[in-house]
Design a protein around this motif. Structure first.
Motif, PDB file in Angstrom:
ATOM      1  N   LEU A  53      -8.907   7.312  10.146  1.00  0.00           N
ATOM      2  CA  LEU A  53      -8.929   6.355   9.045  1.00  0.00           C
ATOM      3  C   LEU A  53      -8.329   5.031   9.502  1.00  0.00           C
ATOM      4  O   LEU A  53      -7.443   5.007  10.349  1.00  0.00           O
ATOM      5  N   PHE A  69      -1.663   4.115   2.877  1.00  0.00           N
ATOM      6  CA  PHE A  69      -1.796   4.354   1.439  1.00  0.00           C
ATOM      7  C   PHE A  69      -1.840   5.847   1.105  1.00  0.00           C
ATOM      8  O   PHE A  69      -1.098   6.319   0.242  1.00  0.00           O
ATOM      9  N   LEU A  70      -2.681   6.595   1.805  1.00  0.00           N
ATOM     10  CA  LEU A  70      -2.865   8.017   1.495  1.00  0.00           C
ATOM     11  C   LEU A  70      -1.768   8.899   2.093  1.00  0.00           C
ATOM     12  O   LEU A  70      -1.240   9.778   1.406  1.00  0.00           O
ATOM     13  N   ASN A 115      -4.742   0.882   7.007  1.00  0.00           N
ATOM     14  CA  ASN A 115      -4.459   0.674   5.578  1.00  0.00           C
ATOM     15  C   ASN A 115      -4.594   1.975   4.788  1.00  0.00           C
ATOM     16  O   ASN A 115      -3.769   2.274   3.928  1.00  0.00           O
ATOM     17  N   TRP A 116      -5.640   2.735   5.073  1.00  0.00           N
ATOM     18  CA  TRP A 116      -5.856   4.002   4.370  1.00  0.00           C
ATOM     19  C   TRP A 116      -4.828   5.049   4.785  1.00  0.00           C
ATOM     20  O   TRP A 116      -4.377   5.849   3.973  1.00  0.00           O
ATOM     21  N   GLN A 117      -4.467   5.081   6.066  1.00  0.00           N
ATOM     22  CA  GLN A 117      -3.439   6.012   6.527  1.00  0.00           C
ATOM     23  C   GLN A 117      -2.125   5.762   5.795  1.00  0.00           C
ATOM     24  O   GLN A 117      -1.466   6.700   5.340  1.00  0.00           O
ATOM     25  N   LEU A 157      -5.893  14.689   5.992  1.00  0.00           N
ATOM     26  CA  LEU A 157      -5.859  13.274   6.362  1.00  0.00           C
ATOM     27  C   LEU A 157      -5.711  13.078   7.866  1.00  0.00           C
ATOM     28  O   LEU A 157      -6.331  12.184   8.446  1.00  0.00           O
ATOM     29  N   LEU A 179       0.827  -1.210   0.000  1.00  0.00           N
ATOM     30  CA  LEU A 179       0.000   0.000   0.000  1.00  0.00           C
ATOM     31  C   LEU A 179       0.861   1.259   0.000  1.00  0.00           C
ATOM     32  O   LEU A 179       0.586   2.212  -0.741  1.00  0.00           O
TER      33      LEU A 179
END
Length: 117
Positions: free
Chosen positions: A58, A65-66, A61-63, A53, A7
Motif C-alpha cells: 500500500l 491511516f489503516l 498514506n494508506w499504511q 494490511l 492521517l
C-alpha cells in the motif's frame, strides 16, 4: 509530515471509536466471565486485520491511516496488560495466564493467517 500525522490521528480516532463501541456492547459478557472477552476479541481481530494490511503493498498514506491509525487506535496492548495484572492481583492466576497466552499466541497466529490470506 503534517499529512501523515493527520492521517494517523484520524485513523486512530476511528479505531478508538470502534474499540469503545465493542467494549460498551460487550460489557454484559465481561461482567459474567473473569476473562476480558471484549479486549481479547479486539486485539485478536486487530492482529488479523494488521496481518491483512501487511500482506498488501500500500502507499505510505494508506499504511499510516489503516495500520498505524485505525488498527493502532482499535487495538489496546496497555489495556490487556492492565487486565492481566488485575487478574493476577485478585489471585486469578490461571485466567491471567490463559488470557495472556491466548492474546499473544492467538494474535501472532491471526496476524500470520491474515498475511497469508
Amino acid at each position: 509530515m503534517l499529512t501523515l500525522t493527520l492521517l494517523a490521528g484520524g485513523g486512530a480516532a476511528i479505531g478508538a471509536l470502534g474499540r469503545f463501541a465493542i467494549m460498551h456492547f460487550a460489557r454484559p459478557l465481561n461482567d459474567r466471565w473473569p476473562l476480558p472477552i471484549a479486549t481479547l476479541f479486539i486485539n485478536l481481530t486487530g492482529a488479523f486485520l494488521l496481518g491483512l494490511l501487511l500482506a498488501r503493498t500500500l502507499p505510505l498514506n494508506w499504511q499510516v491511516f489503516l495500520g498505524t491509525g485505525i488498527t493502532g487506535g482499535y487495538t489496546t496492548f496497555s489495556t490487556m496488560i492492565n487486565e492481566v495484572v488485575l487478574l493476577a492481583r485478585h489471585h486469578h492466576w490461571h485466567v491471567a495466564w490463559t488470557y495472556l497466552g491466548t492474546s499473544l499466541i492467538g494474535g501472532l497466529a491471526l496476524a500470520f493467517l491474515g498475511n497469508i490470506l
